[in-house]
Design a protein around this motif. Structure first.
Motif, short mmCIF file in Angstrom:
data_model
loop_
_atom_site.label_atom_id
_atom_site.label_comp_id
_atom_site.label_asym_id
_atom_site.label_seq_id
_atom_site.Cartn_x
_atom_site.Cartn_y
_atom_site.Cartn_z
N THR A 1 50.24 37.89 43.58
CA THR A 1 48.77 37.88 43.66
C THR A 1 48.25 39.24 44.08
OG1 THR A 1 48.88 35.54 44.29
CG2 THR A 1 46.80 36.67 44.64
N LEU A 2 48.89 39.86 45.04
CA LEU A 2 48.46 41.18 45.48
C LEU A 2 48.59 42.21 44.36
CD1 LEU A 2 50.01 41.14 49.05
CD2 LEU A 2 47.57 41.33 48.54
N ALA A 3 49.61 42.06 43.51
CA ALA A 3 49.77 42.98 42.38
C ALA A 3 48.58 42.85 41.43
CB ALA A 3 51.07 42.69 41.64
N ALA A 4 48.16 41.61 41.14
CA ALA A 4 46.99 41.40 40.27
C ALA A 4 45.72 41.90 40.94
CB ALA A 4 46.86 39.93 39.91
N ALA A 5 45.63 41.74 42.25
CA ALA A 5 44.44 42.20 42.98
C ALA A 5 44.34 43.72 42.97
CB ALA A 5 44.49 41.69 44.41
N GLU A 6 45.47 44.39 43.12
CA GLU A 6 45.46 45.86 43.07
C GLU A 6 45.02 46.34 41.69
OE1 GLU A 6 45.95 48.23 45.21
OE2 GLU A 6 46.51 47.05 46.97
N GLU A 7 45.45 45.65 40.66
CA GLU A 7 45.12 46.06 39.29
C GLU A 7 43.63 45.88 39.00
OE1 GLU A 7 46.00 47.55 35.44
OE2 GLU A 7 47.13 47.56 37.32
N THR A 8 42.99 44.88 39.62
CA THR A 8 41.60 44.56 39.32
C THR A 8 40.63 45.01 40.40
OG1 THR A 8 41.93 42.36 40.29
CG2 THR A 8 42.21 42.57 37.90
N GLY A 9 41.14 45.45 41.55
CA GLY A 9 40.27 45.89 42.63
C GLY A 9 39.56 44.77 43.36
N LEU A 10 40.14 43.57 43.36
CA LEU A 10 39.50 42.41 43.98
C LEU A 10 40.25 41.99 45.25
CD1 LEU A 10 38.64 40.16 40.90
CD2 LEU A 10 37.10 41.64 42.21
N PRO A 11 39.57 41.29 46.15
CA PRO A 11 40.24 40.78 47.35
C PRO A 11 41.07 39.54 47.05
CG PRO A 11 37.94 40.11 47.35
CD PRO A 11 38.12 41.02 46.16
N VAL A 12 41.96 39.24 47.97
CA VAL A 12 42.81 38.05 47.90
C VAL A 12 42.43 37.11 49.04
CG1 VAL A 12 45.18 37.22 48.29
CG2 VAL A 12 44.76 39.16 46.76
N MET A 13 42.34 35.82 48.71
CA MET A 13 42.26 34.78 49.74
C MET A 13 43.62 34.07 49.76
SD MET A 13 39.97 31.27 50.04
CE MET A 13 38.39 32.06 50.35
N SER A 14 44.28 34.10 50.91
CA SER A 14 45.59 33.49 51.03
C SER A 14 45.54 32.25 51.90
CB SER A 14 46.61 34.47 51.60
OG SER A 14 47.88 33.86 51.71
#
Length: 400
Positions: free
Chosen positions: A184-197
């Motif tokens: 999930t963090l990899a996808a977030a880095e690619e899109t510049g979005l936050p993660v809710m875990s």
């Protein structure tokens, strides 16, 4: 703004932490926007509602809900929950994944009179099996987790998707451990979005999750009971929890059926560690208790000793910041024409947590009305009135 107002809310106790407001005054709306906030607003208005004895806040935000209504077993009707919860914005915490997000967008979010802001689940089918009869964690099979598909769907829906959601832990992820969060963090880095875990029982551990979260990411279920609680057996806060806050991680309650402990909350608050965000995680398995709705969740923290302003901030200003939406969570003139009107009732009220431990409270918040797009709607007086309200909504629907 000059000229005639469409609506004035008169004589309410206005609490708007974004502007430092906390006192009796009026709020006026015009052309679907907040037009003015002040004492004794007298410009002629189409509608005047006397809210004396009530609290008026910006349209509240519930940062953790599940409202992919009719398509997933855990989801609730967003309009029904808006009036019970007293919110004008509902953040859907990853009910839909890349494989079914378009259905969520076109058939639920776009026709909804209540704003729904989605977080996209890392799992391709989203939360697909969450019910009393069938419970299968979507992160238990790593074949369902495809960061490339998440990135594709986010890029195609950048106007709507606010972040990514992942559920890690033995219940949601089986033996997958920390892998779903890393993907999930990899996808977030690619899109510049936050993660809710999400975090349930180990594996992984609380430390493994918190050490990975970045500034602006969100840990939901942050006051969960043992295991993976934020406090030691003696009540002291774990060091990694403090470090994560210092780093800029948001701590979100996400009450839910299994994820909030009153003892944990008392200990955290006594040590000056209040939640950044108070949210309900309301869904089909907890709407009849222990969660009920966002009003009940906010009531618990008021009864635990948080000030009214801080409680409102945790359901308005701070979630708006976490969403990167400064246009929300405020009554600043020119902002969205949204407000929540509720009553603080005094009496004897029993609240329960995920362990069925009780809190005897003296107060209860009860939603009395919402303003959406500058128009006032009174909350139904009884649960029996809710179906009639929804029948009218269905009759107006032009989405199909």
């Amino acid at each position: 703004m000059t000229g005639k107002y469409g609506l004035i809310l008169k004589n309410g106790r206005v609490v708007c932490p974004a502007q430092g407001l906390n006192g009796v005054m009026d709020v006026a709306f015009a052309d679907g926007k907040v037009a003015a906030v002040g004492a004794n607003l007298t410009t002629p208005a189409t509608e005047v509602v006397d809210v004396s004895g009530h609290v008026v806040t910006p349209g509240l935000i519930d940062m953790h809900t599940h409202v992919y209504w009719g398509a997933t077993s855990m989801s609730l009707d967003p309009l029904e929950m808006a009036y019970l919860s007293g919110v004008t914005t509902m953040v859907d915490a990853g009910t839909a994944g890349p494989g079914n997000f378009l259905g969520f967008r076109h058939f639920v979010i776009e026709p909804s009179p209540v704003r729904i802001i989605p977080f996209l689940n890392i799992a391709f089918p989203g939360i697909f099996a969450y019910s009393k009869a069938v419970m299968v964690g979507e992160c238990g099979d790593i074949r369902l987790l495809d960061p490339k598909e998440c990135v594709r769907v986010i890029l195609e829906n950048r106007d709507m998707i606010a972040g990514l959601k992942v559920r890690v832990g033995r219940i949601a992820g089986g033996n997958s451990g920390i892998i779903p969060l890393d993907l999930t963090l990899a996808a977030a880095e690619e899109t510049g979005l936050p993660v809710m875990s999400h975090l349930d029982d180990p594996p992984p551990t609380r430390k493994e999750v918190l050490d990975r979260l970045r500034p602006g990411d969100i840990l939901t279920h942050c006051f969960k009971p043992f295991p993976n609680a934020p406090i030691r057996s003696d009540g002291e806060i774990f060091e990694e929890v403090k470090l994560a806050r210092d780093r800029g991680v948001y701590f979100d309650i996400g009450h839910g059926a299994f994820s909030f402990g009153i003892r944990v909350a008392r200990s955290m608050l006594e040590q000056g560690f209040a939640p950044d965000i108070i949210s309900s995680d309301v869904h089909a398995l907890n709407r009849n208790g222990p969660v009920f709705d966002q009003m009940a969740t906010l009531s618990k923290f008021y009864c635990l000793g948080m000030s009214l302003s801080d409680v409102i901030k945790a359901s308005s200003t701070t979630p708006a910041a976490a969403l990167r939406r400064p246009d929300l969570g405020t009554l600043k003139p020119g902002s969205h024409g949204e407000a929540t009107i509720f009553k603080i009732e005094e009496g004897s009220f029993e609240y329960k947590d995920a362990l069925s431990e009780t809190l005897d409270g003296k107060y209860r918040f009860r939603c009395k009305g919402l303003v959406m797009k500058g128009r006032y709607g009174a909350a139904p007086a009884t649960a029996e009135e809710l179906p009639r309200m929804f029948d009218r909504r269905i009759a107006r629907c032009n989405c199909c």
